[in-house]
Design a protein around this motif. Structure first.
Motif, PDB file in Angstrom:
ATOM      1  N   LYS A 185      -4.295  -5.069   7.928  1.00  0.00           N
ATOM      2  CA  LYS A 185      -3.514  -3.885   7.596  1.00  0.00           C
ATOM      3  C   LYS A 185      -2.212  -4.026   8.373  1.00  0.00           C
ATOM      4  O   LYS A 185      -2.226  -4.174   9.593  1.00  0.00           O
ATOM      5  N   ASN A 231       6.145   1.135   3.446  1.00  0.00           N
ATOM      6  CA  ASN A 231       6.216   0.247   4.611  1.00  0.00           C
ATOM      7  C   ASN A 231       4.845  -0.199   5.080  1.00  0.00           C
ATOM      8  O   ASN A 231       4.663  -0.539   6.247  1.00  0.00           O
ATOM      9  N   GLU A 232       3.860  -0.192   4.187  1.00  0.00           N
ATOM     10  CA  GLU A 232       2.501  -0.588   4.552  1.00  0.00           C
ATOM     11  C   GLU A 232       1.984  -1.615   3.553  1.00  0.00           C
ATOM     12  O   GLU A 232       2.249  -1.518   2.360  1.00  0.00           O
ATOM     13  N   LYS A 234       1.994  -2.790   8.997  1.00  0.00           N
ATOM     14  CA  LYS A 234       3.067  -1.810   8.837  1.00  0.00           C
ATOM     15  C   LYS A 234       4.386  -2.465   9.186  1.00  0.00           C
ATOM     16  O   LYS A 234       4.484  -3.216  10.158  1.00  0.00           O
ATOM     17  N   LYS A 235       5.403  -2.167   8.410  1.00  0.00           N
ATOM     18  CA  LYS A 235       6.751  -2.640   8.712  1.00  0.00           C
ATOM     19  C   LYS A 235       7.397  -1.605   9.620  1.00  0.00           C
ATOM     20  O   LYS A 235       7.495  -0.431   9.275  1.00  0.00           O
ATOM     21  N   LEU A 236       7.841  -2.034  10.808  1.00  0.00           N
ATOM     22  CA  LEU A 236       8.419  -1.128  11.791  1.00  0.00           C
ATOM     23  C   LEU A 236       9.935  -1.090  11.748  1.00  0.00           C
ATOM     24  O   LEU A 236      10.544  -0.101  12.147  1.00  0.00           O
ATOM     25  N   ARG A 247       0.844  -1.206   0.000  1.00  0.00           N
ATOM     26  CA  ARG A 247       0.000   0.000   0.000  1.00  0.00           C
ATOM     27  C   ARG A 247       0.866   1.238   0.000  1.00  0.00           C
ATOM     28  O   ARG A 247       0.393   2.329  -0.244  1.00  0.00           O
ATOM     29  N   TYR A 265       7.006  -6.284  12.291  1.00  0.00           N
ATOM     30  CA  TYR A 265       5.759  -5.843  11.678  1.00  0.00           C
ATOM     31  C   TYR A 265       4.675  -5.755  12.740  1.00  0.00           C
ATOM     32  O   TYR A 265       4.679  -6.517  13.699  1.00  0.00           O
ATOM     33  N   GLY A 277       0.204  -4.977  13.000  1.00  0.00           N
ATOM     34  CA  GLY A 277      -0.995  -4.806  12.196  1.00  0.00           C
ATOM     35  C   GLY A 277      -2.234  -5.090  12.976  1.00  0.00           C
ATOM     36  O   GLY A 277      -2.199  -5.329  14.189  1.00  0.00           O
TER      37      GLY A 277
END
Length: 89
Positions: free
Chosen positions: A41, A21-22, A43-45, A18, A50, A52
């Motif tokens: 959903k 990093n999403e 997110k890569k931290l 998306r 990760y 979500g």
């Protein structure tokens, strides 16, 4: 019914980007033996970290929303499962 169904399970063929990093991950969520389409959903931290969430209706899986004060106070049908996981690069 945690003793009968102690786990929820999510299966997917993989994520769709998306943003940098999403990700959106479409798949199948199984709760109490009932499978339904669901979307995570994510997110890569960090390099391999990760987090979500997945939002779904409890009644879609045969789960009654909890009540308090002998049923005088109800809760929403919506459940949010949040996670943080270490994964591959």
């Amino acid at each position: 019914h945690a003793e009968e169904s102690p786990q929820i399970r999510f299966e997917s063929p993989g994520p769709a980007a998306r943003g940098p990093n999403e990700f959106t991950v479409n798949g199948s969520l199984t709760v109490r033996g009932v499978a339904k389409p669901a979307v995570l959903k994510v997110k890569k931290l960090g390099a391999a970290l990760y987090e979500g969430e997945c939002v779904f209706a409890m009644t879609a899986f045969g789960v009654k929303p909890p009540k308090a004060l002998l049923g005088a106070i109800g809760t929403k049908d919506e459940m949010t499962v949040r996670f943080r996981i270490a994964g591959g690069k």
